[in-house]
Design a protein around this motif. Structure first.
Motif, PDB file in Angstrom:
ATOM      1  N   LEU A   5     -79.646 -25.481  -3.053  1.00 51.63           N
ATOM      2  CA  LEU A   5     -78.799 -25.518  -4.232  1.00 51.63           C
ATOM      3  C   LEU A   5     -77.719 -24.452  -4.139  1.00 51.63           C
ATOM      4  CD1 LEU A   5     -81.611 -25.782  -6.944  1.00 51.63           C
ATOM      5  CD2 LEU A   5     -80.414 -27.638  -5.775  1.00 51.63           C
ATOM      6  N   ILE A   6     -76.572 -24.727  -4.775  1.00 52.20           N
ATOM      7  CA  ILE A   6     -75.483 -23.760  -4.801  1.00 52.20           C
ATOM      8  C   ILE A   6     -74.646 -24.013  -6.054  1.00 52.20           C
ATOM      9  CG2 ILE A   6     -73.873 -25.151  -3.437  1.00 52.20           C
ATOM     10  CD1 ILE A   6     -73.064 -22.487  -2.015  1.00 52.20           C
ATOM     11  N   THR A   7     -74.103 -22.947  -6.619  1.00 53.95           N
ATOM     12  CA  THR A   7     -73.214 -23.113  -7.761  1.00 53.95           C
ATOM     13  C   THR A   7     -71.849 -23.578  -7.255  1.00 53.95           C
ATOM     14  OG1 THR A   7     -72.421 -20.829  -7.684  1.00 53.95           O
ATOM     15  CG2 THR A   7     -74.364 -21.281  -9.066  1.00 53.95           C
ATOM     16  N   ARG A   8     -71.041 -24.113  -8.151  1.00 54.83           N
ATOM     17  CA  ARG A   8     -69.689 -24.545  -7.781  1.00 54.83           C
ATOM     18  C   ARG A   8     -68.886 -23.349  -7.242  1.00 54.83           C
ATOM     19  NH1 ARG A   8     -67.781 -29.182  -6.696  1.00 54.83           N
ATOM     20  NH2 ARG A   8     -69.064 -30.006  -8.359  1.00 54.83           N
ATOM     21  N   LEU A  72     -76.036 -28.687   1.367  1.00 57.34           N
ATOM     22  CA  LEU A  72     -76.019 -28.058   0.052  1.00 57.34           C
ATOM     23  C   LEU A  72     -75.779 -29.067  -1.067  1.00 57.34           C
ATOM     24  CD1 LEU A  72     -73.978 -24.832   0.825  1.00 57.34           C
ATOM     25  CD2 LEU A  72     -76.419 -24.988   0.311  1.00 57.34           C
ATOM     26  N   LYS A  73     -76.415 -28.815  -2.195  1.00 55.10           N
ATOM     27  CA  LYS A  73     -76.218 -29.631  -3.385  1.00 55.10           C
ATOM     28  C   LYS A  73     -75.599 -28.736  -4.457  1.00 55.10           C
ATOM     29  CE  LYS A  73     -78.359 -32.499  -6.819  1.00 55.10           C
ATOM     30  NZ  LYS A  73     -79.574 -32.936  -7.470  1.00 55.10           N
ATOM     31  N   VAL A  74     -74.362 -29.055  -4.846  1.00 55.52           N
ATOM     32  CA  VAL A  74     -73.655 -28.270  -5.856  1.00 55.52           C
ATOM     33  C   VAL A  74     -74.220 -28.607  -7.235  1.00 55.52           C
ATOM     34  CG1 VAL A  74     -71.423 -27.780  -6.914  1.00 55.52           C
ATOM     35  CG2 VAL A  74     -71.565 -28.195  -4.448  1.00 55.52           C
ATOM     36  N   ILE A  75     -74.599 -27.558  -7.962  1.00 59.09           N
ATOM     37  CA  ILE A  75     -75.138 -27.715  -9.312  1.00 59.09           C
ATOM     38  C   ILE A  75     -74.114 -27.145 -10.292  1.00 59.09           C
ATOM     39  CG2 ILE A  75     -77.016 -27.134 -10.896  1.00 59.09           C
ATOM     40  CD1 ILE A  75     -77.932 -28.877  -8.547  1.00 59.09           C
ATOM     41  N   ASP A  76     -73.594 -27.991 -11.139  1.00 64.13           N
ATOM     42  CA  ASP A  76     -72.626 -27.580 -12.147  1.00 64.13           C
ATOM     43  C   ASP A  76     -73.335 -27.291 -13.468  1.00 64.13           C
ATOM     44  OD1 ASP A  76     -70.128 -27.772 -10.711  1.00 64.13           O
ATOM     45  OD2 ASP A  76     -70.389 -29.946 -10.734  1.00 64.13           O
ATOM     46  N   TYR A  77     -72.694 -26.443 -14.256  1.00 62.11           N
ATOM     47  CA  TYR A  77     -73.191 -26.121 -15.591  1.00 62.11           C
ATOM     48  C   TYR A  77     -73.188 -27.374 -16.468  1.00 62.11           C
ATOM     49  CZ  TYR A  77     -72.794 -24.708 -20.459  1.00 62.11           C
ATOM     50  OH  TYR A  77     -72.956 -24.611 -21.805  1.00 62.11           O
ATOM     51  N   PHE A  86     -81.927 -21.640 -16.474  1.00 63.22           N
ATOM     52  CA  PHE A  86     -81.910 -22.610 -15.387  1.00 63.22           C
ATOM     53  C   PHE A  86     -81.013 -22.072 -14.281  1.00 63.22           C
ATOM     54  CE2 PHE A  86     -82.918 -25.510 -18.948  1.00 63.22           C
ATOM     55  CZ  PHE A  86     -84.092 -26.052 -18.453  1.00 63.22           C
ATOM     56  N   PHE A  87     -80.872 -22.821 -13.231  1.00 67.59           N
ATOM     57  CA  PHE A  87     -80.023 -22.450 -12.105  1.00 67.59           C
ATOM     58  C   PHE A  87     -78.604 -22.163 -12.603  1.00 67.59           C
ATOM     59  CE2 PHE A  87     -77.217 -23.355  -8.547  1.00 67.59           C
ATOM     60  CZ  PHE A  87     -77.830 -22.651  -7.522  1.00 67.59           C
TER      61      PHE A  87
END
Length: 162
Positions: A5-8, A72-77, A86-87
């Motif tokens: 996982l990774i943030t934008r 990687l999977k981008v996790i957005d708010y 949460f992440f």
């Protein structure tokens, strides 16, 4: 095994690093290597040896980044996350001794460099805090074996704590 996982913001930083290495740094170093190689004896040519090593390091990092981008999977708010950890959350916790910690839960590839206050989603602190709300508590074993209770003081998603 680290999560993918990774943030934008983290993804954009890695993409900028890749682009800077590939489109700016690598061409500069390649020119120096070509120039140094044209001088003749490479075995005692410091410019050639140093920059050839630098070129290998750049290529190694670029390969690593390209492999990461595939996985990687981008996790957005999402507004649905508000109120719980949460992440991607900025979290403030406090223990009974009055120690306060502030951190952001991010992917493992984001915790290096200028990422002060970032912790990996795979860390014990992050795993214990995930899903909690303000005023919830959780227990965490310290490296010396003690069990500490931490309380969630604040959760934010849009900006950090100042």
């Amino acid at each position: 095994m680290k999560s993918q996982l990774i943030t934008r913001e983290g993804y954009q930083k890695l993409r900028q690093e890749h682009d800077q290495l590939w489109f700016e740094k690598r061409p500069e170093v390649t020119k120096i290597v070509s120039w140094a190689a044209s001088l003749g004896d490479r075995s005692e040519n410091g410019d050639y040896i140093y920059n050839k090593r630098l070129l290998r390091q750049i290529d190694r990092r670029v390969r690593y980044l390209r492999k990461c981008f595939e996985q990687l999977k981008v996790i957005d708010y999402s507004p649905q996350q508000d109120g719980k950890v949460f992440f991607g959350a900025w979290v403030e916790v406090q223990n009974d001794a009055g120690d306060i910690k502030r951190f952001r839960i991010v992917g493992a590839d984001e915790i290096y460099g200028d990422s002060r206050g970032y912790i990996s989603v795979d860390s014990p602190m992050a795993r214990a805090a995930i899903g909690k709300q303000v005023d919830d508590d959780f227990e965490l074993r310290t490296p010396d074996g003690q069990i500490r209770t931490w309380y969630i003081n604040a959760i934010r998603y849009q900006q950090g704590f100042e």
